[in-house]
Design an enzyme around this catalytic site. Structure first.
Site, PDB file in Angstrom:
ATOM      1  N   TYR A   1       0.834  -1.211   0.000  1.00  0.00           N
ATOM      2  CA  TYR A   1       0.000   0.000   0.000  1.00  0.00           C
ATOM      3  C   TYR A   1       0.873   1.268   0.000  1.00  0.00           C
ATOM      4  CZ  TYR A   1      -3.766   3.176   1.524  1.00  0.00           C
ATOM      5  OH  TYR A   1      -4.675   4.197   1.616  1.00  0.00           O
TER       6      TYR A   1
ATOM      7  N   LYS B   1       1.039   4.178  -2.904  1.00  0.00           N
ATOM      8  CA  LYS B   1       0.699   5.582  -2.625  1.00  0.00           C
ATOM      9  C   LYS B   1       1.894   6.497  -2.903  1.00  0.00           C
ATOM     10  CE  LYS B   1      -3.466   4.789  -1.781  1.00  0.00           C
ATOM     11  NZ  LYS B   1      -4.520   5.434  -2.563  1.00  0.00           N
TER      12      LYS B   1
HETATM   13  P1  NAP Z   1     -13.452   2.351   0.832  1.00  0.00           P
HETATM   14  O1  NAP Z   1     -14.474   2.937   1.718  1.00  0.00           O
HETATM   15  O2  NAP Z   1     -13.017   0.943   1.035  1.00  0.00           O
HETATM   16  O3  NAP Z   1     -13.941   2.530  -0.693  1.00  0.00           O
HETATM   17  C1  NAP Z   1     -13.132   2.079  -1.729  1.00  0.00           C
HETATM   18  C2  NAP Z   1     -13.747   2.469  -3.051  1.00  0.00           C
HETATM   19  O4  NAP Z   1     -12.868   2.028  -4.107  1.00  0.00           O
HETATM   20  C3  NAP Z   1     -15.101   1.820  -3.295  1.00  0.00           C
HETATM   21  O5  NAP Z   1     -15.940   2.749  -3.924  1.00  0.00           O
HETATM   22  C4  NAP Z   1     -14.766   0.670  -4.261  1.00  0.00           C
HETATM   23  O6  NAP Z   1     -15.810   0.365  -5.153  1.00  0.00           O
HETATM   24  C5  NAP Z   1     -13.628   1.290  -5.043  1.00  0.00           C
HETATM   25  N1  NAP Z   1     -12.789   0.290  -5.704  1.00  0.00           N
HETATM   26  C6  NAP Z   1     -12.002  -0.659  -5.136  1.00  0.00           C
HETATM   27  N2  NAP Z   1     -11.402  -1.380  -6.093  1.00  0.00           N
HETATM   28  C7  NAP Z   1     -11.802  -0.871  -7.283  1.00  0.00           C
HETATM   29  C8  NAP Z   1     -11.521  -1.186  -8.637  1.00  0.00           C
HETATM   30  N3  NAP Z   1     -10.680  -2.176  -8.963  1.00  0.00           N
HETATM   31  N4  NAP Z   1     -12.109  -0.449  -9.614  1.00  0.00           N
HETATM   32  C9  NAP Z   1     -12.969   0.544  -9.293  1.00  0.00           C
HETATM   33  N5  NAP Z   1     -13.281   0.891  -8.030  1.00  0.00           N
HETATM   34  C10 NAP Z   1     -12.693   0.184  -7.042  1.00  0.00           C
HETATM   35  O7  NAP Z   1     -12.090   3.196   0.857  1.00  0.00           O
HETATM   36  P2  NAP Z   1     -11.815   4.719   1.275  1.00  0.00           P
HETATM   37  O8  NAP Z   1     -11.334   4.748   2.658  1.00  0.00           O
HETATM   38  O9  NAP Z   1     -12.945   5.581   0.877  1.00  0.00           O
HETATM   39  O10 NAP Z   1     -10.539   5.021   0.345  1.00  0.00           O
HETATM   40  C11 NAP Z   1     -10.631   5.774  -0.843  1.00  0.00           C
HETATM   41  C12 NAP Z   1      -9.211   6.168  -1.246  1.00  0.00           C
HETATM   42  O11 NAP Z   1      -8.629   6.938  -0.197  1.00  0.00           O
HETATM   43  C13 NAP Z   1      -8.283   4.975  -1.459  1.00  0.00           C
HETATM   44  O12 NAP Z   1      -7.412   5.230  -2.534  1.00  0.00           O
HETATM   45  C14 NAP Z   1      -7.519   4.902  -0.168  1.00  0.00           C
HETATM   46  O13 NAP Z   1      -6.255   4.302  -0.328  1.00  0.00           O
HETATM   47  C15 NAP Z   1      -7.388   6.384   0.166  1.00  0.00           C
HETATM   48  N6  NAP Z   1      -7.112   6.651   1.584  1.00  0.00           N
HETATM   49  C16 NAP Z   1      -8.002   6.275   2.546  1.00  0.00           C
HETATM   50  C17 NAP Z   1      -7.708   6.526   3.876  1.00  0.00           C
HETATM   51  C18 NAP Z   1      -8.642   6.162   4.996  1.00  0.00           C
HETATM   52  O14 NAP Z   1      -8.209   6.210   6.167  1.00  0.00           O
HETATM   53  N7  NAP Z   1      -9.886   5.835   4.746  1.00  0.00           N
HETATM   54  C19 NAP Z   1      -6.490   7.141   4.217  1.00  0.00           C
HETATM   55  C20 NAP Z   1      -5.613   7.502   3.209  1.00  0.00           C
HETATM   56  C21 NAP Z   1      -5.936   7.252   1.894  1.00  0.00           C
HETATM   57  P3  NAP Z   1     -16.852  -0.882  -4.923  1.00  0.00           P
HETATM   58  O15 NAP Z   1     -17.421  -0.707  -3.552  1.00  0.00           O
HETATM   59  O16 NAP Z   1     -17.855  -0.693  -5.999  1.00  0.00           O
HETATM   60  O17 NAP Z   1     -16.056  -2.141  -5.078  1.00  0.00           O
END
Ligand code: NAP
Length: 252
Positions: free
Chosen positions: A159, A163
């Site tokens: 991861y 990133k």
């Molecule tokens: P999340 O709630 O798990 O949602 C992930 C999203 O990505 C869902 O809409 C999922 O779609 C989609 N997705 C996963 N694999 C995919 C693929 N192969 N093609 C298209 N869509 C895909 O995650 P989140 O926390 O919102 O994270 C969103 C972004 O922020 C990510 O890049 C993550 O690394 C980054 N981020 C998150 C955090 C945190 O603490 N939450 C911190 C730093 C960075 P489906 O549901 O339709 O499968």
């Protein structure tokens, strides 16, 4: 001079817009006037609800299923945005997954899945979008990176590498396309209250939050505000930057 941050007449594509941060970004961009394509992979109902929420208040939105780690599907997604709303001015590379494990136990398949979903998707969607944006001489690309890509997290070599890769990609592409009025930036969230954190034990999360000067998790909407700013005309002179939205965790 406009005092509001308007995205009227813009067309945005949010990858992984069905849940979490992507959902908050889709709603925020739509609230500011953009037509939004909500991409999803496995959650058609959740994506449909986001579209309905936008349309219910008079906004424009459409959902599209695509696995953005797949080049052909990412190209089809960008084509759908251009054909449905006649343009693509804002791309938010948000789709992402985690497969945490110490390196000695990490299967190659988990390395590949995370790199492909988080980093290759950013290449796939940006490459397809930038062709259109360069022709139009306008574009905003914002990728959702992470503090993990800046600081490194144990158990997250895959991861963190994905990133950090997005951050390097952002800087390189920003230099390539600046002359065509396309800006490319990244937002680096810290711990944000979404389902992705479910993979962490409560003890690990509590320990991690001790590293956050503001002492709490972020909310998806707090990331969405930063994305909306970088996607706006007010951010026209900002490119190749990484904006930390992390409660002060990584002060670079
Ligand atoms: P999340 O709630 O798990 O949602 C992930 C999203 O990505 C869902 O809409 C999922 O779609 C989609 N997705 C996963 N694999 C995919 C693929 N192969 N093609 C298209 N869509 C895909 O995650 P989140 O926390 O919102 O994270 C969103 C972004 O922020 C990510 O890049 C993550 O690394 C980054 N981020 C998150 C955090 C945190 O603490 N939450 C911190 C730093 C960075 P489906 O549901 O339709 O499968």
């Amino acid at each position: 001079m406009s005092l509001t941050l308007s995205l009227e007449n813009r067309v945005a594509l949010v990858t992984g817009g069905s849940r979490g941060i992507g959902k908050a970004v889709a709603l925020e961009l739509a609230a500011r006037g953009a037509a939004v394509v909500v991409n999803y992979h496995k959650s058609p109902e959740a994506a449909g609800e986001v579209v309905q929420q936008i349309q219910a208040v008079g906004g424009k939105a459409a959902a599209f299923q695509a696995d953005v780690s797949d080049t052909k599907q990412a190209e089809a997604l960008v084509k759908f945005a251009v054909e449905t709303f006649g343009d693509l001015s804002i791309l938010v590379n948000n789709a992402g997954i985690t497969r945490d494990q110490l390196i000695m136990m990490m299967p190659e398949s988990d390395w590949d899945a995370v790199i492909d979903t988080n980093l290759k998707s950013t290449f796939n969607c940006s490459k397809a979008a930038v062709k259109h944006m360069m022709r139009k001489r306008y574009g905003r690309i914002v990728s959702i990176a992470s503090v993990a890509g800046q600081m490194g997290n144990p158990g997250q070599t895959n991861y963190s590498a994905s990133k950090a890769g997005q951050i390097g990609f952002t800087k390189a592409l920003a230099r390539e396309v600046a002359a065509r009025n396309v800006t490319v930036n990244a937002v680096a969230p810290g711990f944000v209250d979404t389902e992705i954190l479910d993979a962490m034990s409560p003890e690990t999360l509590a320990a991690a939050l001790k590293l956050v000067p503001l002492g709490r998790k972020g909310q998806p909407e707090e990331i969405a505000h930063a994305v909306a700013f970088l996607a706006s005309d007010q951010a026209a002179y900002i490119t190749g930057q990484v904006l930390g939205v992390d409660g002060g965790m990584a002060m670079m």
